[in-house]
Design a protein around this motif. Sequence first.
Motif, PDB file in Angstrom:
ATOM      1  N   LEU A  50       0.850  -1.185   0.000  1.00  0.00           N
ATOM      2  CA  LEU A  50       0.000   0.000   0.000  1.00  0.00           C
ATOM      3  C   LEU A  50       0.886   1.237   0.000  1.00  0.00           C
ATOM      4  O   LEU A  50       1.635   1.470   0.941  1.00  0.00           O
ATOM      5  CB  LEU A  50      -0.901  -0.018   1.237  1.00  0.00           C
ATOM      6  N   ARG A  51       0.808   2.033  -1.070  1.00  0.00           N
ATOM      7  CA  ARG A  51       1.700   3.182  -1.231  1.00  0.00           C
ATOM      8  C   ARG A  51       0.997   4.470  -0.821  1.00  0.00           C
ATOM      9  O   ARG A  51      -0.194   4.643  -1.024  1.00  0.00           O
ATOM     10  CB  ARG A  51       2.182   3.258  -2.690  1.00  0.00           C
ATOM     11  N   GLY A  52       1.796   5.394  -0.266  1.00  0.00           N
ATOM     12  CA  GLY A  52       1.271   6.654   0.241  1.00  0.00           C
ATOM     13  C   GLY A  52       1.126   6.620   1.751  1.00  0.00           C
ATOM     14  O   GLY A  52       1.145   5.549   2.369  1.00  0.00           O
ATOM     15  N   TRP A  97      -0.341  13.903  -1.473  1.00  0.00           N
ATOM     16  CA  TRP A  97      -1.542  13.697  -2.268  1.00  0.00           C
ATOM     17  C   TRP A  97      -1.185  12.923  -3.531  1.00  0.00           C
ATOM     18  O   TRP A  97      -0.028  12.899  -3.949  1.00  0.00           O
ATOM     19  CB  TRP A  97      -2.240  15.012  -2.626  1.00  0.00           C
ATOM     20  N   GLU A  98      -2.190  12.273  -4.111  1.00  0.00           N
ATOM     21  CA  GLU A  98      -1.989  11.539  -5.350  1.00  0.00           C
ATOM     22  C   GLU A  98      -3.292  11.515  -6.133  1.00  0.00           C
ATOM     23  O   GLU A  98      -4.389  11.687  -5.585  1.00  0.00           O
ATOM     24  CB  GLU A  98      -1.520  10.111  -5.085  1.00  0.00           C
ATOM     25  N   PHE A 125       2.005  11.480  -7.917  1.00  0.00           N
ATOM     26  CA  PHE A 125       1.994  11.716  -6.475  1.00  0.00           C
ATOM     27  C   PHE A 125       2.988  12.812  -6.107  1.00  0.00           C
ATOM     28  O   PHE A 125       3.985  13.036  -6.808  1.00  0.00           O
ATOM     29  CB  PHE A 125       2.322  10.427  -5.706  1.00  0.00           C
ATOM     30  N   GLU A 126       2.694  13.482  -5.025  1.00  0.00           N
ATOM     31  CA  GLU A 126       3.594  14.471  -4.432  1.00  0.00           C
ATOM     32  C   GLU A 126       3.562  14.329  -2.919  1.00  0.00           C
ATOM     33  O   GLU A 126       2.531  13.980  -2.340  1.00  0.00           O
ATOM     34  CB  GLU A 126       3.200  15.903  -4.811  1.00  0.00           C
ATOM     35  N   VAL A 181       5.713   9.560 -10.899  1.00  0.00           N
ATOM     36  CA  VAL A 181       4.670   8.968 -11.727  1.00  0.00           C
ATOM     37  C   VAL A 181       4.847   7.457 -11.719  1.00  0.00           C
ATOM     38  O   VAL A 181       5.973   6.945 -11.796  1.00  0.00           O
ATOM     39  CB  VAL A 181       4.738   9.482 -13.177  1.00  0.00           C
ATOM     40  N   GLU A 182       3.739   6.748 -11.613  1.00  0.00           N
ATOM     41  CA  GLU A 182       3.718   5.290 -11.741  1.00  0.00           C
ATOM     42  C   GLU A 182       2.812   4.929 -12.911  1.00  0.00           C
ATOM     43  O   GLU A 182       1.655   5.365 -12.963  1.00  0.00           O
ATOM     44  CB  GLU A 182       3.180   4.636 -10.459  1.00  0.00           C
TER      45      GLU A 182
END
Length: 650
Positions: free
Chosen positions: A141-143, A470-471, A490-491, A520-521
Amino acid sequence: MFRDRIATTTLIIALGTLGLSIDAESTQILEPVTVSDVVVTATRMPTAVEKVGSSISIINDEQIRHAGYRYVAQALRNIPSLSVTQLGGSGQVTSVFMRGTNSNHTLLLVDGMELGDPSSVNGAFNYAHLTTAGVEKIEILRGPQSTLYGSGAIGGVINMMTKPGRGVPRLDSWLEMGSHQSMDVGARLSGEVGKLAFSAMAAGYSTDGESVTAERLRAGAASEPDAYENLTSILRLDYQPTPYGRLTASARYIETDTDLDPIAEDPNAFEATQQYFGRVAVRALLFDGRHETTVALAHSHHDRDNIDRPDEQSVTTSSIFDSGDRNKVEWVNDLYLHADHIFKLGLELESERYTDLQHANFGSGFIISGASKADAVTRALYLQDQFSMFDGLFGTVGIRIDDHDQFKPELTFRFAPVYHFRGSNTRLKGSIGTGFRAPSLFELFGSSFNSLGGIGAGNPNLNPERSQSWEFGIDQGFYGGKMSLGATYFESEVEDLVVVVFSGFNSNTANLKEAKLRGVEATMTFVPRAAWMLEAAYSYTRAEDSENGLDLLRRPKHKINLQFQAKPWSQATVDARMVYVGKSTDVTFSTGQIVKRGGYSVVDVSGQHELSSQLRLTFHLENIFDRRYEVADGFRGPGRSGRLGLQTSF
């Protein structure tokens, strides 16, 4: 010998269980949901992937088996925006950088247990000893996920789930042998008896290894292989006395012995570790299923002994003994009070402790000894609403308060919506949230010596690290689900990063840096026919120091992953993978200067053939083109290697 213990332990299990007979009637009990299109980590309850607003990847047991991943880190290096840095071959320190965050910004869980070592210097987890044996699924889980998981989840969460027992009791075993005198052997007994499901496993791995040190740094010295040995045991029990109650207990033990090279080709340096983890959870359904409550207790313990004896290159004798413990109590309540909302209320109490003993004799009467210890307690309360509206809008919104006894209470939040256009099979997803990381006990109160005789000290006045992120992304399906494309931007900004500040030979910790992360993904999956699949992923990650714009260390900007799986005939599968890691900045092994390192690519191939319903032949080839590269400056990446194996089921 450690290797003899590995073989003996797994052989006893295998032989002992061959004669086991169970006459009790086996009944199906409630199983945890682990299918690939359902995830748990994003919401802390089984949720369809299409209803998750966060970026999440899944590695299931079939993918692990087909690809021949021995270590979790091998599987993770194929995930977008994850950079895996291993300082050499098997057993060497392995770090994971998620979306450009630090290695201590990703929280690792196994069956709900935190695996982080409270005694490690910066709190980062060493993935080197974590094998895939017994793993059913890994969710990445990313972020930022601090709202559900607290400190240490600024970059994201990696959640491993152990295979539960299912069906008629059975015995699975495996034996693999290959390059560098490597041997991988293990056995797993699992099944159901009445209302009890059980799974017990023991696995061992040993190898003579390769030299960790890059050839250019050997100064003419002969290559000295760095051996590694690992013994892992796992137990999981699931007991369901009634349809409304369930008891789950899981435990994991890991023992390792690793040869190290703190200086080039050091023959007398090694690290021995022991780790054990345990968790018991009781779940009950109340008020006609409107209230699900879970109480869980968890304990983990880490011992690390780092020894370096004198040799021809150095007269120094050093020993470092670290020990860490974590205890955690959780009370989680899921309230089904409205058709469109599931409310989650959680309470947590966590304590952590570490001790450190150090001694070094540099020769000529120059001796340094030291000891430090510390502990901390954290209390937490969180609330989440998992909503579902308008037959297409899903997501979560949550808030959390963490009260660490060294800091003021920390407030974090997260909002992660997703909208699914069912007619076009399009998903728009996004999230915004905050995170934090409490400095490690060592960063706060620790002390250590370095090879120059200097002293490093912690700083009890440190502030927690904080992030805002945020993404936004889109996922699109084509050809009736045979192809899917995805892209996410995302940033993130991380404030009060903890760094080490030097004054002469001495050092201490301080909050000095701020980091800006963006990237970017892009992903593609194509399944033209059953048992044929092509996956591709590209990640761009820019991780820079906000003050001077310089790149953060060991964060490559570009990363490409390609994976192809095929079933050329009914009894066989083949899996080929390529990873390209772009250029990055690093610290030189010998001088500590900042340098630019070139990128590298590695290709692996694995396969298996079903000889019968109970016997499978496997093969794995790693770095098949024998590429010479350094994952980190001065640390040689593993060369070409291979192994053959047999897997049995009874």
